[in-house]
Design an enzyme around this catalytic site. Structure first.
Site, PDB file in Angstrom:
ATOM      1  N   LYS A 123     -18.587 -48.330  59.904  1.00 54.00           N
ATOM      2  CA  LYS A 123     -18.180 -48.820  58.591  1.00 54.00           C
ATOM      3  C   LYS A 123     -17.199 -47.829  57.983  1.00 54.00           C
ATOM      4  CE  LYS A 123     -19.526 -51.503  55.905  1.00 54.00           C
ATOM      5  NZ  LYS A 123     -20.814 -51.557  55.213  1.00 54.00           N
ATOM      6  N   HIS A 124     -16.004 -48.300  57.651  1.00 55.79           N
ATOM      7  CA  HIS A 124     -15.004 -47.485  56.965  1.00 55.79           C
ATOM      8  C   HIS A 124     -14.745 -46.160  57.681  1.00 55.79           C
ATOM      9  CE1 HIS A 124     -14.678 -50.368  53.743  1.00 55.79           C
ATOM     10  NE2 HIS A 124     -16.005 -50.393  53.655  1.00 55.79           N
ATOM     11  N   ASN A 169     -16.988 -33.544  55.517  1.00 56.50           N
ATOM     12  CA  ASN A 169     -18.107 -32.856  56.153  1.00 56.50           C
ATOM     13  C   ASN A 169     -19.126 -33.872  56.669  1.00 56.50           C
ATOM     14  OD1 ASN A 169     -17.299 -30.132  55.681  1.00 56.50           O
ATOM     15  ND2 ASN A 169     -18.160 -30.202  53.616  1.00 56.50           N
ATOM     16  N   HIS A 223     -10.840 -36.104  60.555  1.00 60.45           N
ATOM     17  CA  HIS A 223     -10.220 -36.651  59.337  1.00 60.45           C
ATOM     18  C   HIS A 223      -9.166 -37.674  59.717  1.00 60.45           C
ATOM     19  CE1 HIS A 223     -12.090 -33.805  56.545  1.00 60.45           C
ATOM     20  NE2 HIS A 223     -11.887 -32.874  57.446  1.00 60.45           N
TER      21      HIS A 223
END
Length: 393
Positions: free
Chosen positions: A67-68, A232, A393
């Protein structure tokens, strides 16, 4: 085909949008059904990498629920026990359990709230049992190296024929250097090709050095999951499945608390007080999940009125007291915990201990490493320093 036009980017106002191969070669995927979007493909490609590495590390079929652009769940194909089948609603339908289906049910079921509307990645060819389980879940799409003909037919019936089904070439190998643009500026770095296996956890720094093979598998699952989780991040794992993932928090202790709460909720769902809840027969599974989260929540029975419970249960359930919850949670043991970067303070260990953590893996390298080691020693935990950070990221 080296280019695929998308409806829009992350948001509807971000047009045009496409995925393409900059070197002119063909895309390594085929869209067999639906029209996946920008975020769908981000989830799909990150999820595919995760399950591929999980299978390599464990020799078991693997599944993840994304999800996302972060995993909501990840698991390998170990058999489900009777309680797991019940808390994941897996016995609601008369479906056989293949190893891949078991992996998906466990990946989807451990955090059902976060997995609602997920994008699925499967390490193996999607078989009929796995497709049958997917059919009954709210999901945006799936990526796999292939689909059995009948499984594909089943998946094509979802979302009124618009369910996204993507096939990826398992032999595809990306270039060793990856690039992306931010604010018109190109970033370039070497791909994170780190191989995580059982030997990854050989540097044990605590007094207790007894790390069983089952814990090594769980730690590998934790660290591979973290490799594709927005940082994180921390991950709690037990019995071959992630039971709590905390992602994207600026403070590591907040990740540890968030993931720990999810792990606690997973275990509380197995308490007799929850297993014996008598739901209304017309209540959908998503509503049952919501009701359980309310029921096990702090002071839920005091805050919510009788009318709420009347719409949910055949009979209003007894109060699940704080003392009963604490007593039940104290029985959860043998949990593993992975962190994508070092623990800066021992408070992370203290919080992890409350959720039954026995085995820990983290890079190490903090000025307060000894404080963290001392906290582990105080609780007879086993902790390995990997020396490798896993930011994503």
């Amino acid at each position: 085909m080296n280019e695929l036009e998308l409806k829009y980017g992350c948001n509807p106002n971000q047009k045009p949008s496409r995925i393409f191969m900059s070197d002119g070669t063909d895309l390594p995927i085929r869209v067999l059904n639906g029209k996946p979007g920008y975020i769908n493909f981000l989830d799909a490609f990150n999820g595919w990498q995760l399950v591929t590495e999980l299978k390599k590390a464990t020799n078991l079929p693997a599944a993840t629920s994304f999800k996302h652009v972060s995993p909501a769940g990840a698991a390998v194909g170990l058999p489900l026990n009777e309680i797991e089948r019940k808390i994941y609603w897996a016995d609601d339908y008369n479906i056989a359990y293949s190893p891949l289906a078991s992996a998906y049910v466990r990946a989807r079921g451990a955090d059902r709230m976060s997995s609602f509307g997920d994008f699925i990645a499967l390490s193996d060819v999607c078989d009929v049992p796995t497709a049958e389980f997917i059919k009954h879940e709210v999901s945006d799409g799936v990526i796999a190296p292939g689909y059995e003909p009948k499984a594909l037919e089943i998946l094509k019936t979802k979302k009124r024929g618009a369910y996204n089904v993507v096939e990826i070439d398992p032999s595809y190998t990306p270039a060793p250097v990856e690039r992306k643009e931010v604010f018109g500026i190109t970033f370039e770095q070497g791909r994170n090709e780190l191989n995580i296996d059982r030997e990854f956890f050989s540097n044990i720094v605590t007094e207790n050095k007894e790390l069983p093979e089952s814990a090594k598998i769980d730690l590998a699952i934790a660290m591979i999951t973290l490799k594709y989780t927005q940082s994180n991040s921390v991950c709690y794992v037990k019995g071959g499945q992630a039971i709590g993932i905390g992602a994207g928090q600026q403070s590591r202790i907040h990740c540890t608390r968030l993931a720990g709460t999810k792990a606690d909720n997973w275990f509380l769902r197995q308490a007799p007080q929850v297993l014996n809840l008598q739901f209304r027969e017309d209540l959908k599974r998503a509503d049952r999940d919501n009701a359980i989260d309310l029921y096990i929540g702090e002071d839920a029975m005091d805050v919510l009125g009788d009318d709420v419970w009347a719409h949910t249960f055949q009979v209003k359930p007894p109060v699940f007291t704080k003392e009963e919850k604490r007593q039940w949670l104290s029985q959860n043991t043998g949990v593993t915990l992975g962190s994508d970067a070092f623990f800066p303070f021992s408070d992370n260990i203290e919080r992890a201990f409350k959720s039954g953590v026995k085995y820990v893996a983290q890079p190490g390298g903090s000025k307060r490493d000894q404080d963290v080691i001392d906290a582990c020693n105080a609780h007879q935990m086993v902790m390995a320093f990997t020396g490798i950070r896993l930011f994503h990221h």
